[in-house]
Scaffold this active site. Structure first.
Site, PDB file in Angstrom:
ATOM      1  N   HIS A 208       1.606   4.292  -2.984  1.00 51.37           N
ATOM      2  CA  HIS A 208       1.537   5.761  -2.958  1.00 51.37           C
ATOM      3  C   HIS A 208       2.698   6.362  -3.754  1.00 51.37           C
ATOM      4  O   HIS A 208       2.525   7.348  -4.480  1.00 51.37           O
ATOM      5  CB  HIS A 208       1.588   6.277  -1.520  1.00 51.37           C
ATOM      6  CG  HIS A 208       0.282   6.194  -0.785  1.00 51.37           C
ATOM      7  ND1 HIS A 208      -0.885   6.708  -1.288  1.00 51.37           N
ATOM      8  CD2 HIS A 208      -0.024   5.676   0.443  1.00 51.37           C
ATOM      9  CE1 HIS A 208      -1.872   6.514  -0.417  1.00 51.37           C
ATOM     10  NE2 HIS A 208      -1.376   5.872   0.626  1.00 51.37           N
TER      11      HIS A 208
ATOM     12  N   HIS B 191       0.835  -1.204   0.000  1.00 46.94           N
ATOM     13  CA  HIS B 191       0.000   0.000   0.000  1.00 46.94           C
ATOM     14  C   HIS B 191       0.869   1.254   0.000  1.00 46.94           C
ATOM     15  O   HIS B 191       0.656   2.179  -0.791  1.00 46.94           O
ATOM     16  CB  HIS B 191      -0.916  -0.021   1.225  1.00 46.94           C
ATOM     17  CG  HIS B 191      -1.706   1.233   1.436  1.00 46.94           C
ATOM     18  ND1 HIS B 191      -3.035   1.353   1.076  1.00 46.94           N
ATOM     19  CD2 HIS B 191      -1.355   2.425   1.974  1.00 46.94           C
ATOM     20  CE1 HIS B 191      -3.459   2.575   1.379  1.00 46.94           C
ATOM     21  NE2 HIS B 191      -2.457   3.240   1.928  1.00 46.94           N
ATOM     22  N   GLU B 192       1.855   1.296   0.905  1.00 43.30           N
ATOM     23  CA  GLU B 192       2.703   2.489   1.002  1.00 43.30           C
ATOM     24  C   GLU B 192       3.541   2.671  -0.256  1.00 43.30           C
ATOM     25  O   GLU B 192       3.704   3.792  -0.749  1.00 43.30           O
ATOM     26  CB  GLU B 192       3.587   2.392   2.247  1.00 43.30           C
ATOM     27  CG  GLU B 192       2.825   2.325   3.566  1.00 43.30           C
ATOM     28  CD  GLU B 192       1.853   3.482   3.767  1.00 43.30           C
ATOM     29  OE1 GLU B 192       2.060   4.559   3.175  1.00 43.30           O
ATOM     30  OE2 GLU B 192       0.878   3.311   4.510  1.00 43.30           O
TER      31      GLU B 192
ATOM     32  N   GLU C 178      -6.053   6.900  -1.766  1.00 40.86           N
ATOM     33  CA  GLU C 178      -6.055   5.837  -0.749  1.00 40.86           C
ATOM     34  C   GLU C 178      -6.620   4.533  -1.321  1.00 40.86           C
ATOM     35  O   GLU C 178      -6.066   3.451  -1.099  1.00 40.86           O
ATOM     36  CB  GLU C 178      -6.868   6.277   0.470  1.00 40.86           C
ATOM     37  CG  GLU C 178      -6.120   7.203   1.403  1.00 40.86           C
ATOM     38  CD  GLU C 178      -4.895   6.542   2.017  1.00 40.86           C
ATOM     39  OE1 GLU C 178      -4.978   5.363   2.402  1.00 40.86           O
ATOM     40  OE2 GLU C 178      -3.845   7.197   2.091  1.00 40.86           O
TER      41      GLU C 178
END
Length: 330
Positions: free
Chosen positions: A151, A147-148, A207
């Site tokens: 980004h 997920h990070e 997100e």
């Protein structure tokens, strides 16, 4: 007889300030751009250069690391080793989506904090708190790091800076008109700037997109897609976003869980296709034989990845394969 006008000193100053403001706005409009992200297919409006933002946030990250080190809050040992092993597998998949990221200075720190949190800056500078590590399985940590990293791959930091330009621009102009001096740029100030950048919310779209990156990168690395769902179930049970109102721009736990749940089946298929390994159910043991040992996980059966976090850049694997695109439901 004409009425004498008051001194035009203030008028001239106002006009100069207005001209200055107009030039700044023109500069913002000139440097802003709209482009389609090749990985996601989404149109993005961004301001400035990603390379310059990577350089700026790398400076912030270094100052923040020094700050944590001074507070003895940087964790090494088994927890760091565990996180790096998982993250290296995820990075190995990430560079297939953005080949230019193979040249990033990838790094992850483990922070001694009970708060379950993690972050990534543009250019692959990451951090994860022990509070999150201690509550998560390896498959769930892979979801977090995916997920990070998503980004960073999705240029969400550049989008975040762009959406924050209005408020920042007004503050800068206000300071200039009031005759204030520049912001001090010592290590402490830079570290605070890093904290502010991390805390600034991403959009709901970013997100949700990072969630898609997370489950796909983790699956491609061999981790269980359903861990994306169990992770958010844990976060909700622990008093996560729905209970505490964690940043209004974030999707609630129920929204996230529903969206991720819908991706589990296609990500299982993707994992099988990418890894060539399936965690097949055990066959019943033959009569008089002991049950076979639990089969190794898909990850355990895969070769060890290159050490993207600590290995020399010159030795990093290169690929001429076309960049991959993020899965999109038909």
């Amino acid at each position: 007889m004409p009425i004498p006008l008051e001194s035009n000193h203030h008028t001239d100053a106002t006009m100069k300030n207005f001209s200055f403001f107009s030039l700044l706005i023109a500069a913002v409009l000139t440097l802003s751009g709209c482009a389609t992200n090749e990985i996601t297919g989404r149109s993005q409006v961004t301001f400035g250069s990603e390379d310059s933002l990577i350089a700026e946030t790398a400076q912030m990250y270094a100052a923040m690391k020094n700050d944590y080190a001074a507070k003895r809050a940087l964790v090494t040992g088994p927890q760091k080793t565990r996180v790096e092993a998982i993250t290296n597998r995820v990075i190995e998949q990430a560079v297939k989506y953005r080949p230019d990221s193979a040249l990033w200075d990838w790094e992850v720190i483990v922070i001694n904090s009970k708060v379950p949190n993690a972050f990534a800056m543009p250019g692959g500078k990451m951090g994860i708190n022990t509070g999150l590590i201690n509550m998560a399985s390896d498959d769930e940590i892979a979801q977090v790091m995916g997920h990070e990293i998503g980004h960073a791959l999705g240029k969400h930091g550049l989008e975040k800076r762009t959406t924050g330009m209005g408020a920042g621009l007004v503050a800068s102009i206000g300071g200039a008109l009031l005759g204030q001096s520049g912001v001090p740029m010592g290590q402490e100030a830079i570290s605070l700037g890093a904290a502010g950048f991390i805390a600034a919310p991403n959009s709901r779209t970013a997100e949700a997109e990072a969630d898609r990156f997370g489950i796909e990168l983790a699956a491609a690395a061999g981790y269980e897609p359903k861990a994306a769902v169990t992770l958010w179930q844990k976060m909700a049970a622990d008093g996560g976003p729905e209970q505490k109102g964690f940043l209004d721009t974030h999707p609630t736990s129920s929204e996230r869980i529903a969206a991720l749940n819908a991706l589990v089946a296609p990500m299982e298929q993707l994992r099988t296709a990418r890894t060539g390994a399936v965690a097949a159910p055990l066959a019943p043991p033959a009569k008089g034989k002991k049950p076979a040992a639990k089969p190794l996980s898909v990850v355990a059966r895969m070769p060890a990845p290159y050490d993207w976090l600590n290995g020399p850049k010159a030795m990093r694997p290169r690929s001429n394969a076309p960049a991959l695109q993020l899965y999109r439901a038909q």
